[in-house]
Design a protein around this motif. Structure first.
Motif, PDB file in Angstrom:
ATOM      1  N   LEU A 168       0.857  -1.183   0.000  1.00 44.14           N
ATOM      2  CA  LEU A 168       0.000   0.000   0.000  1.00 44.14           C
ATOM      3  C   LEU A 168       0.890   1.228   0.000  1.00 44.14           C
ATOM      4  O   LEU A 168       1.709   1.414   0.907  1.00 44.14           O
ATOM      5  CB  LEU A 168      -0.894   0.037   1.244  1.00 44.14           C
ATOM      6  N   LEU A 169       0.757   2.053  -1.033  1.00 41.88           N
ATOM      7  CA  LEU A 169       1.557   3.276  -1.126  1.00 41.88           C
ATOM      8  C   LEU A 169       0.623   4.469  -1.148  1.00 41.88           C
ATOM      9  O   LEU A 169      -0.377   4.480  -1.877  1.00 41.88           O
ATOM     10  CB  LEU A 169       2.402   3.284  -2.404  1.00 41.88           C
ATOM     11  N   THR A 170       0.940   5.480  -0.361  1.00 34.45           N
ATOM     12  CA  THR A 170       0.196   6.727  -0.488  1.00 34.45           C
ATOM     13  C   THR A 170       0.619   7.418  -1.786  1.00 34.45           C
ATOM     14  O   THR A 170       1.706   7.146  -2.332  1.00 34.45           O
ATOM     15  CB  THR A 170       0.473   7.670   0.688  1.00 34.45           C
ATOM     16  N   GLU A 171      -0.212   8.303  -2.274  1.00 33.12           N
ATOM     17  CA  GLU A 171       0.153   9.072  -3.459  1.00 33.12           C
ATOM     18  C   GLU A 171       1.446   9.841  -3.213  1.00 33.12           C
ATOM     19  O   GLU A 171       2.293   9.965  -4.112  1.00 33.12           O
ATOM     20  CB  GLU A 171      -0.973  10.038  -3.832  1.00 33.12           C
ATOM     21  N   GLN A 172       1.624  10.334  -2.006  1.00 34.15           N
ATOM     22  CA  GLN A 172       2.857  11.057  -1.676  1.00 34.15           C
ATOM     23  C   GLN A 172       4.074  10.168  -1.845  1.00 34.15           C
ATOM     24  O   GLN A 172       5.110  10.595  -2.382  1.00 34.15           O
ATOM     25  CB  GLN A 172       2.799  11.576  -0.242  1.00 34.15           C
ATOM     26  N   ALA A 173       3.987   8.906  -1.361  1.00 36.69           N
ATOM     27  CA  ALA A 173       5.118   7.990  -1.496  1.00 36.69           C
ATOM     28  C   ALA A 173       5.465   7.769  -2.960  1.00 36.69           C
ATOM     29  O   ALA A 173       6.642   7.713  -3.334  1.00 36.69           O
ATOM     30  CB  ALA A 173       4.784   6.656  -0.827  1.00 36.69           C
ATOM     31  N   VAL A 174       4.441   7.632  -3.805  1.00 37.49           N
ATOM     32  CA  VAL A 174       4.664   7.369  -5.225  1.00 37.49           C
ATOM     33  C   VAL A 174       5.254   8.577  -5.931  1.00 37.49           C
ATOM     34  O   VAL A 174       6.170   8.454  -6.759  1.00 37.49           O
ATOM     35  CB  VAL A 174       3.344   6.960  -5.903  1.00 37.49           C
ATOM     36  N   ARG A 175       4.773   9.762  -5.609  1.00 36.67           N
ATOM     37  CA  ARG A 175       5.086  10.947  -6.423  1.00 36.67           C
ATOM     38  C   ARG A 175       6.181  11.838  -5.826  1.00 36.67           C
ATOM     39  O   ARG A 175       6.578  12.814  -6.464  1.00 36.67           O
ATOM     40  CB  ARG A 175       3.818  11.775  -6.624  1.00 36.67           C
ATOM     41  N   TRP A 176       6.682  11.487  -4.637  1.00 35.70           N
ATOM     42  CA  TRP A 176       7.734  12.322  -4.056  1.00 35.70           C
ATOM     43  C   TRP A 176       8.925  12.345  -5.007  1.00 35.70           C
ATOM     44  O   TRP A 176       9.489  11.308  -5.342  1.00 35.70           O
ATOM     45  CB  TRP A 176       8.150  11.783  -2.691  1.00 35.70           C
ATOM     46  N   PRO A 177       9.360  13.539  -5.467  1.00 33.24           N
ATOM     47  CA  PRO A 177      10.357  13.624  -6.552  1.00 33.24           C
ATOM     48  C   PRO A 177      11.793  13.410  -6.077  1.00 33.24           C
ATOM     49  O   PRO A 177      12.629  14.318  -6.150  1.00 33.24           O
ATOM     50  CB  PRO A 177      10.138  15.041  -7.088  1.00 33.24           C
ATOM     51  N   LEU A 178      12.086  12.200  -5.634  1.00 33.19           N
ATOM     52  CA  LEU A 178      13.437  11.888  -5.176  1.00 33.19           C
ATOM     53  C   LEU A 178      14.441  11.897  -6.326  1.00 33.19           C
ATOM     54  O   LEU A 178      15.627  12.139  -6.124  1.00 33.19           O
ATOM     55  CB  LEU A 178      13.430  10.512  -4.502  1.00 33.19           C
ATOM     56  N   LEU A 179      13.968  11.640  -7.551  1.00 30.83           N
ATOM     57  CA  LEU A 179      14.822  11.569  -8.735  1.00 30.83           C
ATOM     58  C   LEU A 179      14.439  12.657  -9.725  1.00 30.83           C
ATOM     59  O   LEU A 179      13.467  13.394  -9.532  1.00 30.83           O
ATOM     60  CB  LEU A 179      14.658  10.198  -9.403  1.00 30.83           C
ATOM     61  N   SER A 180      15.188  12.731 -10.804  1.00 32.91           N
ATOM     62  CA  SER A 180      14.820  13.625 -11.900  1.00 32.91           C
ATOM     63  C   SER A 180      13.486  13.173 -12.479  1.00 32.91           C
ATOM     64  O   SER A 180      13.086  12.006 -12.312  1.00 32.91           O
ATOM     65  CB  SER A 180      15.893  13.587 -12.988  1.00 32.91           C
ATOM     66  N   PRO A 181      12.762  14.038 -13.179  1.00 37.02           N
ATOM     67  CA  PRO A 181      11.449  13.660 -13.707  1.00 37.02           C
ATOM     68  C   PRO A 181      11.467  12.395 -14.564  1.00 37.02           C
ATOM     69  O   PRO A 181      10.595  11.529 -14.410  1.00 37.02           O
ATOM     70  CB  PRO A 181      11.038  14.881 -14.534  1.00 37.02           C
ATOM     71  N   LEU A 182      12.446  12.268 -15.461  1.00 34.16           N
ATOM     72  CA  LEU A 182      12.470  11.090 -16.325  1.00 34.16           C
ATOM     73  C   LEU A 182      12.720   9.822 -15.514  1.00 34.16           C
ATOM     74  O   LEU A 182      12.087   8.780 -15.737  1.00 34.16           O
ATOM     75  CB  LEU A 182      13.545  11.248 -17.399  1.00 34.16           C
ATOM     76  N   ALA A 183      13.628   9.884 -14.534  1.00 34.26           N
ATOM     77  CA  ALA A 183      13.910   8.725 -13.690  1.00 34.26           C
ATOM     78  C   ALA A 183      12.703   8.368 -12.829  1.00 34.26           C
ATOM     79  O   ALA A 183      12.440   7.190 -12.554  1.00 34.26           O
ATOM     80  CB  ALA A 183      15.130   8.991 -12.815  1.00 34.26           C
ATOM     81  N   MET A 184      11.925   9.382 -12.407  1.00 41.64           N
ATOM     82  CA  MET A 184      10.706   9.106 -11.651  1.00 41.64           C
ATOM     83  C   MET A 184       9.669   8.422 -12.535  1.00 41.64           C
ATOM     84  O   MET A 184       8.958   7.515 -12.077  1.00 41.64           O
ATOM     85  CB  MET A 184      10.135  10.401 -11.072  1.00 41.64           C
ATOM     86  N   ALA A 185       9.602   8.808 -13.788  1.00 41.15           N
ATOM     87  CA  ALA A 185       8.672   8.145 -14.710  1.00 41.15           C
ATOM     88  C   ALA A 185       9.029   6.671 -14.856  1.00 41.15           C
ATOM     89  O   ALA A 185       8.151   5.793 -14.866  1.00 41.15           O
ATOM     90  CB  ALA A 185       8.688   8.845 -16.066  1.00 41.15           C
ATOM     91  N   VAL A 186      10.314   6.383 -14.936  1.00 42.40           N
ATOM     92  CA  VAL A 186      10.766   4.989 -15.022  1.00 42.40           C
ATOM     93  C   VAL A 186      10.398   4.235 -13.743  1.00 42.40           C
ATOM     94  O   VAL A 186       9.957   3.083 -13.787  1.00 42.40           O
ATOM     95  CB  VAL A 186      12.291   4.936 -15.274  1.00 42.40           C
ATOM     96  N   GLN A 187      10.542   4.880 -12.597  1.00 42.67           N
ATOM     97  CA  GLN A 187      10.202   4.246 -11.319  1.00 42.67           C
ATOM     98  C   GLN A 187       8.707   3.905 -11.264  1.00 42.67           C
ATOM     99  O   GLN A 187       8.318   2.826 -10.812  1.00 42.67           O
ATOM    100  CB  GLN A 187      10.580   5.158 -10.159  1.00 42.67           C
ATOM    101  N   LEU A 188       7.875   4.808 -11.710  1.00 41.31           N
ATOM    102  CA  LEU A 188       6.432   4.541 -11.699  1.00 41.31           C
ATOM    103  C   LEU A 188       6.073   3.423 -12.672  1.00 41.31           C
ATOM    104  O   LEU A 188       5.177   2.612 -12.393  1.00 41.31           O
ATOM    105  CB  LEU A 188       5.655   5.817 -12.020  1.00 41.31           C
ATOM    106  N   ASP A 189       6.778   3.355 -13.784  1.00 39.79           N
ATOM    107  CA  ASP A 189       6.551   2.252 -14.717  1.00 39.79           C
ATOM    108  C   ASP A 189       6.923   0.918 -14.070  1.00 39.79           C
ATOM    109  O   ASP A 189       6.270  -0.101 -14.317  1.00 39.79           O
ATOM    110  CB  ASP A 189       7.377   2.458 -15.993  1.00 39.79           C
ATOM    111  N   ARG A 190       7.956   0.915 -13.235  1.00 37.56           N
ATOM    112  CA  ARG A 190       8.317  -0.326 -12.528  1.00 37.56           C
ATOM    113  C   ARG A 190       7.209  -0.739 -11.565  1.00 37.56           C
ATOM    114  O   ARG A 190       6.879  -1.923 -11.450  1.00 37.56           O
ATOM    115  CB  ARG A 190       9.639  -0.171 -11.777  1.00 37.56           C
ATOM    116  N   LEU A 191       6.625   0.216 -10.853  1.00 33.13           N
ATOM    117  CA  LEU A 191       5.516  -0.111  -9.951  1.00 33.13           C
ATOM    118  C   LEU A 191       4.379  -0.782 -10.718  1.00 33.13           C
ATOM    119  O   LEU A 191       3.806  -1.784 -10.267  1.00 33.13           O
ATOM    120  CB  LEU A 191       5.003   1.145  -9.245  1.00 33.13           C
ATOM    121  N   ALA A 192       4.051  -0.227 -11.873  1.00 32.66           N
ATOM    122  CA  ALA A 192       2.973  -0.808 -12.680  1.00 32.66           C
ATOM    123  C   ALA A 192       3.325  -2.221 -13.123  1.00 32.66           C
ATOM    124  O   ALA A 192       2.479  -3.117 -13.129  1.00 32.66           O
ATOM    125  CB  ALA A 192       2.702   0.085 -13.893  1.00 32.66           C
TER     126      ALA A 192
END
Length: 280
Positions: A168-192
């Motif tokens: 269970l992830l909060t939206e904040q956990a998913v979207r907190w910009p720890l990385l650059s935008p492109l790297a965050m997009a890759v991270q979200l794709d991994r979650l999916a």
């Protein structure tokens, strides 16, 4: 109940001494007590010597067998709860080496069949990309290459079909910009991608609508026997069944706010595209 971290280790020896004294005052032998409680004499001996930390069920059986009155029983039960609590501060973990902490987690994961992760503010290592793992350790002094390698190695447990996982992830956990935008997009794709593994349930709690309670901590449940709760300075390890059950109940309530499956992946895709646009 107030926990004093510096007392947690000592509480195990205090409990052992209390159980031993209680039996002796009752004029009973270890063998007698073992028979009455349907456990081995070796188990009783190990609890009284401090070699084994008893679970609360063990102690409840002992108190009943010895006919212990309420005030004394309540005191010993509180000692059991403290003895089944461990504090692991970040500084000690760093001194020992964070790669050794990864080895400890891997051992717990080996013997666990049901995992439940509540992720309040960040993505856990089992779900993280290499970039995310590196960024999460960026503020830690020293060479973290071993720790990073072990974190990524542990991800193989997700493909063990004999185990089940609920994240269970909060939206904040998913979207907190720890990385650059492109790297965050890759991270979200991994979650999916992970959410499509058959024995993995991955849900997101959106910051929309009304949620009548406010979670305070990230925590993980390992079967029904262990809960770990993360704080800013360390991790509280709980083994008392009352504590573990309380966190299981919290998890079930938070789960009711989450979206799973296609609805979850649609949100992840939407947020991934937001990061991608920020990169362009």
């Amino acid at each position: 109940m107030n926990f004093e971290p510096e007392r947690l280790g000592q509480s195990r020896s205090d409990l052992a001494e209390a159980l031993r004294s209680l039996r002796k005052r009752a004029g009973k032998t270890q063998s007698w007590l073992a028979r009455r409680c349907n456990m081995s004499q070796t188990r009783v001996s190990n609890m009284e010597s401090g070699k084994l930390t008893p679970v609360i069920v063990d102690v409840e059986l002992i108190l009943e067998a010895l006919g212990t009155d309420d005030p004394a029983a309540s005191q010993i039960l509180e000692m059991v709860r403290t003895a089944n609590t461990e504090w692991q501060d970040h500084w000690s973990s760093r001194r020992r080496g964070l790669d050794k902490k990864q080895n400890e987690l891997a051992r717990i994961e080996t013997v666990t069949t049901e995992f439940r992760f509540f992720l309040l503010s960040a993505i856990t290592g089992l779900l993280a990309t290499p970039d995310y793992v590196r960024a999460s350790l960026a503020g830690t002094p020293g060479d973290q290459s071993k720790t990073i390698a072990k974190k990524l190695e542990r991800q193989s447990v997700l493909h063990d079909s004999s185990k089940s996982f609920t994240f269970l992830l909060t939206e904040q956990a998913v979207r907190w910009p720890l990385l650059s935008p492109l790297a965050m997009a890759v991270q979200l794709d991994r979650l999916a991608s992970v959410s499509r593994i058959p024995h993995v349930r991955l849900g997101v709690i959106p910051l929309a609508g009304h949620i009548s309670e406010m979670p305070l901590s990230t925590f993980t449940l390992y079967d029904r026997r262990l809960a770990t709760v993360e704080t800013g300075t360390g991790v509280l390890v709980l083994r008392d069944h009352r504590d573990v059950n309380t966190y299981r109940e919290d998890f079930e309530r938070y789960e009711s706010y989450a979206v799973f499956g296609d609805e979850c992946r649609e949100l992840l895709d939407e947020w991934s595209r937001v990061f991608t646009r920020q990169h362009q």
